[in-house]
Design an enzyme around this catalytic site. Structure first.
Site, mmCIF file in Angstrom:
data_model
loop_
_atom_site.group_PDB
_atom_site.id
_atom_site.type_symbol
_atom_site.label_atom_id
_atom_site.label_comp_id
_atom_site.label_asym_id
_atom_site.label_seq_id
_atom_site.Cartn_x
_atom_site.Cartn_y
_atom_site.Cartn_z
ATOM 1 N N CYS A 1 0.821 -1.223 0.000
ATOM 2 C CA CYS A 1 0.000 0.000 0.000
ATOM 3 C C CYS A 1 0.851 1.268 0.000
ATOM 4 O O CYS A 1 0.326 2.367 -0.155
ATOM 5 C CB CYS A 1 -0.933 -0.002 1.203
ATOM 6 S SG CYS A 1 -2.009 -1.435 1.220
ATOM 7 N N HIS B 1 -3.236 6.985 2.185
ATOM 8 C CA HIS B 1 -3.694 5.684 1.703
ATOM 9 C C HIS B 1 -5.078 5.423 2.311
ATOM 10 O O HIS B 1 -5.265 5.548 3.524
ATOM 11 C CB HIS B 1 -2.696 4.611 2.119
ATOM 12 C CG HIS B 1 -3.211 3.227 1.992
ATOM 13 N ND1 HIS B 1 -3.827 2.781 0.839
ATOM 14 C CD2 HIS B 1 -3.242 2.190 2.864
ATOM 15 C CE1 HIS B 1 -4.208 1.533 1.014
ATOM 16 N NE2 HIS B 1 -3.861 1.144 2.226
ATOM 17 N N ASN C 1 -10.262 -0.194 0.440
ATOM 18 C CA ASN C 1 -8.800 -0.097 0.387
ATOM 19 C C ASN C 1 -8.317 -0.749 -0.911
ATOM 20 O O ASN C 1 -8.385 -1.968 -1.050
ATOM 21 C CB ASN C 1 -8.239 -0.812 1.619
ATOM 22 C CG ASN C 1 -6.728 -0.874 1.647
ATOM 23 O OD1 ASN C 1 -6.059 -0.632 0.641
ATOM 24 N ND2 ASN C 1 -6.178 -1.215 2.801
HETATM 25 O O1 UT7 Z 1 -3.523 -1.228 3.708
HETATM 26 C C1 UT7 Z 1 -3.185 -1.222 5.069
HETATM 27 C C2 UT7 Z 1 -3.904 -2.211 5.656
HETATM 28 N N1 UT7 Z 1 -4.726 -2.406 6.711
HETATM 29 C C3 UT7 Z 1 -5.235 -1.484 7.517
HETATM 30 O O2 UT7 Z 1 -5.041 -0.331 7.467
HETATM 31 C C4 UT7 Z 1 -6.133 -2.048 8.574
HETATM 32 C C5 UT7 Z 1 -5.995 -1.355 9.888
HETATM 33 N N2 UT7 Z 1 -6.942 -1.876 10.849
HETATM 34 C C6 UT7 Z 1 -8.266 -1.567 10.799
HETATM 35 O O3 UT7 Z 1 -8.707 -0.830 9.931
HETATM 36 C C7 UT7 Z 1 -9.146 -2.128 11.887
HETATM 37 O O4 UT7 Z 1 -8.349 -2.765 12.859
HETATM 38 C C8 UT7 Z 1 -10.232 -3.123 11.358
HETATM 39 C C9 UT7 Z 1 -11.267 -2.374 10.571
HETATM 40 C C10 UT7 Z 1 -9.583 -4.213 10.518
HETATM 41 C C11 UT7 Z 1 -10.931 -3.786 12.555
HETATM 42 O O5 UT7 Z 1 -11.508 -2.787 13.394
HETATM 43 P P1 UT7 Z 1 -11.312 -2.848 14.977
HETATM 44 O O6 UT7 Z 1 -12.066 -1.711 15.539
HETATM 45 O O7 UT7 Z 1 -9.834 -2.914 15.231
HETATM 46 O O8 UT7 Z 1 -12.050 -4.180 15.344
HETATM 47 P P2 UT7 Z 1 -11.480 -5.487 16.075
HETATM 48 O O9 UT7 Z 1 -10.574 -6.250 15.184
HETATM 49 O O10 UT7 Z 1 -10.950 -5.085 17.427
HETATM 50 O O11 UT7 Z 1 -12.789 -6.303 16.300
HETATM 51 C C12 UT7 Z 1 -13.808 -5.876 17.221
HETATM 52 C C13 UT7 Z 1 -14.927 -6.874 17.221
HETATM 53 C C14 UT7 Z 1 -14.455 -8.303 17.419
HETATM 54 O O12 UT7 Z 1 -15.410 -8.957 18.183
HETATM 55 P P3 UT7 Z 1 -15.190 -9.207 19.747
HETATM 56 O O13 UT7 Z 1 -13.921 -10.000 19.847
HETATM 57 O O14 UT7 Z 1 -15.074 -7.848 20.339
HETATM 58 O O15 UT7 Z 1 -16.416 -9.944 20.151
HETATM 59 C C15 UT7 Z 1 -14.451 -8.884 16.033
HETATM 60 O O16 UT7 Z 1 -14.644 -10.272 16.017
HETATM 61 O O17 UT7 Z 1 -15.579 -6.864 15.948
HETATM 62 C C16 UT7 Z 1 -15.610 -8.185 15.399
HETATM 63 N N3 UT7 Z 1 -15.511 -8.077 13.953
HETATM 64 C C17 UT7 Z 1 -16.584 -7.886 13.161
HETATM 65 N N4 UT7 Z 1 -17.890 -7.780 13.429
HETATM 66 C C18 UT7 Z 1 -18.728 -7.577 12.407
HETATM 67 C C19 UT7 Z 1 -14.388 -8.107 13.180
HETATM 68 N N5 UT7 Z 1 -14.732 -7.952 11.889
HETATM 69 C C20 UT7 Z 1 -16.086 -7.813 11.860
HETATM 70 C C21 UT7 Z 1 -16.990 -7.611 10.817
HETATM 71 N N6 UT7 Z 1 -18.301 -7.510 11.141
HETATM 72 N N7 UT7 Z 1 -16.619 -7.513 9.529
#
Ligand code: UT7
Length: 325
Positions: A109, A250, A280
């Site tokens: 990226c 990005h 993305n």
């Molecule tokens: O190109 C560069 C690449 N990548 C990035 O820039 C990604 C950077 N990271 C992010 O954008 C965020 O970390 C994400 C959008 C990927 C995730 O958001 P988050 O606020 O960090 O969520 P999390 O991973 O802490 O998950 C929170 C909860 C979890 O449930 P529990 O454990 O709290 O019960 C996940 O299982 O949300 C759950 N979860 C979802 N729920 C509904 C994870 N993905 C989903 C989903 N739909 N798609």
């Protein structure tokens, strides 16, 4: 050097958040509030990266008023090439850029920013006059569509710019960074099985596997490192943050865009964001957002832009440039 034209292309197929709920346990509300993404464009099986990149490039060349035959170099920033040997040469042939040397550059990226700085060096040394830089990715090929933590994020697209030799150097400052010790946070890994050719001669053969990502860590890394690298690039450009007209990050997550802008004290109206519509798109995201803002006449000639990419590697970087001739 000056950046004299831009173009972009995205596939026609659109998958919105509602559509994703038929695939994984998620909701439009979760995706929108956690990422800002509402829909993404996805390439059909028959659509190639070369096609998308060529379409974006034709528009960039037309906008710059440059003929393909005038190009000295074609640089393709991508992680999802049609051919592991590279796709830049195929694009060269499609465009009829007979004089240009062409090669791929892989920095995930960060690819567009790394490519911009690389291309600028060829112009600064006087080696080349006209360069086509493309950021293009079809990550949908490599996403695990059963993994709700990653499949909601990515989309496909291509963006392209033309860089030309100019009396005044419009690349005002840059800073590029890598940290391979954090490589395991975001991968599209190759794994192989051992195959015995003859006795005592073993080789490995295998395949690439879908994207794995530690979302929380990548998020933390971006929000911490991106403001630092932008500050450094501003220092090198001898500019203060209030002299910046536009911030193009990005397009990974709206919360990252907001947090970075807030840390840098850049007001919201200067932050370019189109991730709601495309998700993305990896190396394509910055040139796609740039081109859209140019088309909408938001970005005008003379505007000062900070572009910053970050992602797998881990890699990150910022480039500050003035738009137009
Ligand atoms: O190109 C560069 C690449 N990548 C990035 O820039 C990604 C950077 N990271 C992010 O954008 C965020 O970390 C994400 C959008 C990927 C995730 O958001 P988050 O606020 O960090 O969520 P999390 O991973 O802490 O998950 C929170 C909860 C979890 O449930 P529990 O454990 O709290 O019960 C996940 O299982 O949300 C759950 N979860 C979802 N729920 C509904 C994870 N993905 C989903 C989903 N739909 N798609």
């Amino acid at each position: 050097m000056a950046i004299t034209g831009s173009g972009s292309a995205v596939p026609a197929t659109c998958l919105d958040n509602q559509g994703l709920t038929k695939l994984v346990d998620t909701s439009d509300e979760w995706i929108t509030t956690r990422t800002g993404i509402r829909q993404r464009r996805l390439a059909k099986p028959s659509e190639s990266l070369t096609e998308l990149a060529t379409a974006a490039s034709r528009k960039a060349l037309a906008a710059a008023g440059v003929q393909p035959q005038e190009l000295d170099l074609i640089l393709l920033a991508t992680s999802t090439t049609d051919d592991l040997f590279g796709s830049a040469c195929k694009i060269q042939a499609e465009l009829g850029a007979t004089k240009a040397v062409a090669f791929d550059l892989t920095a995930a990226c960060s690819g567009f920013v790394f490519g911009l700085v690389t291309a600028a060096q060829y112009i600064r040394t006087g080696a080349y006059q006209n360069i086509l830089l493309i950021g293009a990715d079809i990550l949908s090929r490599w996403v695990d569509w059963q993994d709700r933590s990653t499949c909601i994020l990515f989309g496909d697209g291509a963006g392209s710019v033309v860089l030309q030799a100019n009396q005044s150097d419009r690349l005002l400052g840059f800073e590029l960074k890598s940290d391979g010790s954090q490589n395991n946070q975001l991968n599209l890994p190759y794994t192989s099985k051992s195959i015995s050719l003859i006795q005592d001669v073993n080789i490995g053969q295998g395949n690439f596997h879908p994207i794995t990502m530690n979302g929380k860590e990548v998020y933390r890394f971006a929000v911490q490192k991106v403001p630092e690298v932008i500050d450094k690039a501003l220092f090198r450009a001898n500019l203060s943050v209030d002299q910046i007209d536009w911030l193009i990050l990005h397009q990974a997550n709206q919360r990252i865009l907001d947090a970075v802008a807030q840390r840098l004290n850049i007001p919201e109206y200067k932050v370019i964001s189109n991730l709601a519509n495309y998700g993305n798109t990896s190396a394509a995201s910055i040139p796609l957002a740039l081109d859209e803002a140019v088309q909408h006449r938001k970005i005008k000639s003379g505007d000062i832009i900070v572009a910053s990419g970050f992602g797998a590697g881990l890699s990150w970087g910022a480039a500050i440039f003035q738009w137009g001739r």
